[in-house]
Write an enzyme that holds these catalytic residues in place. Structure first.
Site, PDB file in Angstrom:
ATOM      1  N   ASP A  83      21.586 -15.339  18.879  1.00  0.00           N
ATOM      2  CA  ASP A  83      20.310 -15.220  18.165  1.00  0.00           C
ATOM      3  C   ASP A  83      20.481 -14.358  16.920  1.00  0.00           C
ATOM      4  OD1 ASP A  83      17.651 -15.781  17.726  1.00  0.00           O
ATOM      5  OD2 ASP A  83      16.913 -14.129  18.940  1.00  0.00           O
ATOM      6  N   GLY A 122       6.788  -4.134  17.075  1.00  0.00           N
ATOM      7  CA  GLY A 122       7.176  -5.534  16.974  1.00  0.00           C
ATOM      8  C   GLY A 122       7.145  -6.210  18.323  1.00  0.00           C
ATOM      9  N   LYS A 162      12.754  -1.615  24.035  1.00  0.00           N
ATOM     10  CA  LYS A 162      12.399  -3.020  24.173  1.00  0.00           C
ATOM     11  C   LYS A 162      11.954  -3.272  25.609  1.00  0.00           C
ATOM     12  CE  LYS A 162      13.895  -7.762  23.586  1.00  0.00           C
ATOM     13  NZ  LYS A 162      14.921  -8.690  23.137  1.00  0.00           N
TER      14      LYS A 162
END
Length: 993
Positions: A827, A696, A718
């Site tokens: 978020d 992703g 990440k």
């Protein structure tokens, strides 16, 4: 004679007058009661569920299903699950004979306990559960002295439970579940001498020892005190509760040994004591017990299992899983005549399993995974034809599977991966009529697949074995087969034809040949396809580009040739590998970027229109220019070639030198900071940051799935790339934020293991969650099947959705109310809610999180962060944040869960929150907005509640939105029924009726 006649006539007249007055009185009472009912209906806004309340001359209100009458007078009112939003009217007690009042699982509300019910002088049964009542239980609750049953569960009652509740002498059932009570459990409850059923579960704000006075409850049969913060030891007086049949003290903080007196009640049939902190061995006193079920799971029990368990001849279920038990499992357990379910997984058991397991009993479930067991599976497991599940993975079991498995038609689930099994699979097992999941990976099995598989089989995992022969065309005979994982075997021949239902197909590292079939276009459900390291030849069919759901494709190390179909570039691939083939021509323009740097290696005939250094492909234009040169320039071409070679060698020299220099400096410039003990190094992480592992990407970085330390451990990495050195101030802020986030330890927040950084980039390393993000499961266009081994389809049912909502709310509530200082995520969205194998939710991606100074304080941000559809309106206007912006975003997720729509999927240019509000303002039923895929009558009321809660959370004014702790409270109320259903389903495997 005349006198007698006169007396008779006079008596008849009196009797007639009496019945006339009685009939008139009954008629008046009936009219009065019907008037009360109609006033109730009007007070509650004429709800749809009471539309049949219409007075007629042909039928009495006693015929209405909510009404119970005796002698033509109302004695009972029941509105369970009627979706009524109202208050308890004082005139309800004008029904003078009312004994039962049940309004459970509605939207009744009040700021205090409805004391008006005190005037119902004959009331015996009161059920206010699953509503929105607030305040404390009154100290004079004992005035309702005729009560036999009192249920207040799933409300917002708070304060201390009053001691006067012990002054209800006729009380037989008391349910005070899932409220906000404080203090401790009043010992006066022990005075309720007629009490048979006591449920105090899920009172998380109470901290109490187990009241010794409860030992006086001689008639108590059912005691449920799970998740109530019980501390200390279980008192010996528990053995004085002589009628006790069901005891659940699970998920508390009880310490010490299990008291011997616990096993004294003659009628005790079920014991739950899991998730506590008991120490020491299991006492041998159990031999004195005539138990039906023993559950001591999820504690810290150590030592061996007493052989005396074999004396419990009535035992049907034994659950000792998730402890620290060791030694051999007693052979005597295998001889228990009524044993149905045996759960011993996640311990340190060694030795072999009892050889006679299943021989004398109707054994259904054997769960012994994650131990150190050796030897073979017992031959008699399915002797009686009832065996349903065998879960024995991650042991050291050897030999062939029992021959009885070949005739065991009852088998549904077999998980025996990561052992040392060998030999052929019993032929009948492949086609067993009820088999739905067969997981054989990481053993040494041999043999061939049969022509047809079990028709109900949905998942077949057989990686890393020695299976051989062809994969038969009849493999598609299983109408439900979704996952076929057969990597690293010895399969030959060609790829089967009809695999149209599959979502995952792994056939890499075999000996397959032939070409890719053109009918591959029928594989519409395919999400993952890996055929690498075979001998497949021919062209890549253009039809492959029509598989819109395909996200992972690996055809590397084959003999494929020809062009790469341009349609392949329109797929949303997160992983692509076509390296080490004989492909030629242009790569699709969509692949001309760094994400696919390793996707085309070792294909000399490929070129790119816009080549980059990372792709390592030739410029197609230059290639065409070279091919168009005429023969008279041959000499010049040769000279140019020589120059090019020399130049290439020159450049290569510097490239290789710089590469070595960079590689040498890799360990010098990268810094790893860990927050717990790690079994990997920074080099393990860095080597895994390749295109094949990319799962992703977003505005703040890319996410990789990395297998570390040459094991099955998987982490999510990440990568945040800044392309410039951080200023000292920003660097300090980043480190401070990471430090705080790394200190978070909550089951519903993804665990940050470490971070790795250099001057230009940061790597955040998290625990990997197999079921990825909520949005991948929830939304139709992105809904795919992941690597989960526990789910066979990609539609989330409502109980799972509600569980996910509760988990995410628990994580956010912890951030807002239990962290010091509080944390605002900024978020919150469905793609940042990750799911583990059991669909437990964890909040992720704190790249935008902001640490607040104190709870409720507003802080201004320089830019607005977040995603369209989730951003609170005041945040978009003012850039000021507090916890309420997360509440707004979470409300949008609740609307996603209930409607199945995306956050930006309203109508025209509106968001989901705006669309949902207009839907209600237009007077449309909530039911019309709910997701048809999961909307069922049994869940409709809960879905409506959660939809309303989503609207409440997305209020335009932040002051009208609830706090996350209030949101969590409502969700827990909504999920109480689901949790009870799941608990019954779970315990049923160990506690059959």
């Amino acid at each position: 004679m005349k006198r007698t006649t006169l007396i008779f006539l006079h008596f008849s007249i009196c009797i007639g007058t009496f019945f006339h007055f009685l009939s008139h009185a009954n008629s008046q009472l009936s009219a009065q009661e019907q008037g009360i009912l109609l006033n109730l209906k009007k007070l509650w806004g004429n709800p749809e569920s009471l539309k049949h309340w219409i007075p007629t001359n042909f039928s009495s209100h006693c015929s209405w299903p909510e009404i119970t009458c005796s002698n033509s007078s109302i004695i009972g009112l029941s509105f369970r699950d009627y979706n009524i939003n109202g208050t308890i009217a004082p005139f309800i007690c004008n029904l003078k004979n009312l004994t039962t009042f049940d309004v459970s699982n509605n939207s009744f509300h009040s700021k205090e306990f409805p004391r008006a019910l005190y005037n119902c002088s004959k009331l015996e049964i009161l059920d206010l559960s699953q509503n929105y009542f607030y305040g404390a239980i009154p100290d004079d609750i004992h005035r309702m002295s005729r009560l036999r049953e009192l249920s207040l569960e799933g409300n917002n009652f708070d304060g201390n439970i009053p001691a006067s509740i012990g002054q209800l002498p006729k009380l037989r059932k008391l349910k005070l579940i899932s409220c906000s009570f404080t203090g401790s459990f009043p010992p006066e409850i022990g005075n309720l001498s007629n009490l048979e059923d006591l449920r105090l579960v899920d009172n998380s704000k109470i901290v109490s020892t187990f009241p010794s006075e409860f030992g006086k409850l001689k008639k108590l049969k059912y005691l449920w005190m799970a998740r109530t913060n019980l501390i200390g030891e279980i008192p010996n007086v528990i053995g004085e509760m002589e009628a006790l049949e069901h005891l659940d003290l699970s998920q508390n903080s009880l310490t010490g040994k299990i008291p011997g007196s616990l096993f004294m009640p003659k009628n005790l049939t079920i014991v739950y004591l899991h998730k506590n902190k008991f120490s020491g061995e299991i006492p041998s006193v159990v031999k004195a017990l005539n138990l039906d079920v023993v559950d001591l799971s999820e504690n810290k029990l150590s030592g061996t299992v007493p052989d005396d368990f074999g004396k419990l001849i009535n035992l049907t279920g034994l659950a000792l899983f998730l402890n620290q038990l060791s030694g051999k499992i007693p052979d005597s357990i295998g001889r228990l005549p009524r044993l149905v379910n045996l759960g011993l997984f996640n311990n340190n058991f060694s030795g072999s399993l009892p050889a006679e397991l299943g021989r004398y009993s109707m054994l259904e479930k054997l769960w012994v995974s994650s131990n150190r067991l050796m030897g073979q599976l017992p031959e008699h497991l399915c002797d009686n034809g009832k065996l349903v599940e065998v879960i024995a993975y991650e042991n050291q079991l050897v030999g062939e599977l029992p021959k009885s498995f070949g005739k065991c038609s009852s088998l549904e689930l077999v998980k025996i991966y990561k052992n040392n099994f060998s030999g052929n699979i019993p032929s009948g097992l492949w086609t067993s009529s009820n088999l739905s999941m067969l997981m054989l990976s990481d053993n040494s099995f041999t043999g061939e697949l049969p022509e047809r598989l079990a028709w109900n089989l949905s998942r077949l995992e057989m990686n890393n074995n020695r299976f051989s022969g062809k994969i038969p065309q009849g493999v598609s005979s299983s109408r439900n087969l979704l996952v076929l994982m057969a990597s690293n075997n010895l399969f030959t021949s060609t790829i089967p034809q009809d695999l149209s239902r599959l979502t995952i197909l792994l056939l890499d590292r075999n000996r397959l040949s032939g070409s890719l079939p053109s009918y591959i276009s029928s594989w519409k459900s395919l999400n993952t396809l890996n055929l690498s390291q075979n001998a497949i030849s021919g062209h890549i069919p253009e039809e492959l580009g029509s598989l819109t759901g395909l996200t992972e494709l690996d055809l590397s190390e084959n003999q494929l040739s020809g062009l790469i179909p341009s349609k392949l570039g329109f797929l949303k691939l997160t992983s692509l590998n076509l390296s080490s083939n004989h492909l030629t021509g242009n790569i699709p323009i969509q692949f001309e970027n760094d994400e696919y740097a390793h996707s085309f290696l070792n294909n000399p005939g490929l070129c790119a229109n816009r080549p980059s250094r990372s792709l390592n492909l030739e410029n197609c234009s230059l290639r065409r220019q070279k091919s168009s040169k005429t023969s008279y320039k041959l000499i010049a071409w040769i000279i140019g070639l020589v120059v090019a070679i020399l130049l290439g060698l020159f450049i290569s020299f510097f490239v290789i030198r710089n590469y070595k220099k960079g590689k040498h400096g890799l360990h010098l410039t990268w810094k790893l900071v860990s927050f717990q003990k790690l079994n990997f190094t920074e080099s393990d992480i860095l080597s895994g940051l390749i295109a094949n592992n990319l799962i992703g990407s977003g505005g703040s970085g890319q996410v990789y799935r990395v297998v570390v330390n040459h094991s099955s451990d998987i982490v999510a990495v990440k990568k945040i790339w800044n392309n410039r050195k951080l200023e000292e101030k920003l660097e300090k802020e980043f480190l401070a934020e990471v430090k705080i986030l790394s200190s978070i330890r909550h089951a519903n927040i993804v665990k940050l293991l470490c971070y790795i950084s250099n001057d230009n980039s940061k790597l955040l390393v998290y625990k990997y969650l197999d079921n990825r993000s909520l949005d991948r499961w929830l939304h139709r266009k992105s809904r795919v099947t992941t690597f989960s081994s526990s789910v066979n389809h990609a539609v989330l049912d409502w109980p799972k959705r509600l569980r996910i909502a509760v988990g995410a709310a628990q994580g956010l509530s912890y951030m807002h109310h239990d962290c010091s200082p509080p944390i605002v995520h900024r978020d919150v969205k469905s793609s940042n809610i990750l799911l583990d194998l059991d669909f437990n939710a964890q909040i992720a991606d704190f790249g935008l999180a902001k640490i607040l100074i104190k709870e409720g304080e507003q802080t201004a941000m320089s830019t607005v962060a977040g995603s369209f559809g989730y951003i609170a309106p005041e945040y978009a206007r003012t850039k000021r944040i507090n916890e309420k912006i997360d509440v707004y975003s979470f409300g949008v997720i609740l609307l996603e869960l209930t409607t199945g729509r995306k956050a930006n999927e309203g109508d025209e240019d509106s968001s989901l929150a705006e669309w949902a509000l207009r839907h209600i303002q237009d007077g449309k039923p909530i039911g019309d907005a709910l997701d048809e895929e999961v909307k069922e009558p049994c869940h409709l009321n809960e879905m409506c509640h959660v939809f309303r809660l989503g609207l409440y959370c997305t209020s335009t004014q932040p002051s009208t939105r609830p706090f996350m702790k209030e949101v969590l409270k409502v969700l827990l109320q909504c999920s109480q029924i689901v949790r009870n259903e799941e608990k019954n389903a779970t315990t049923q495997m160990f506690f059959p009726s």
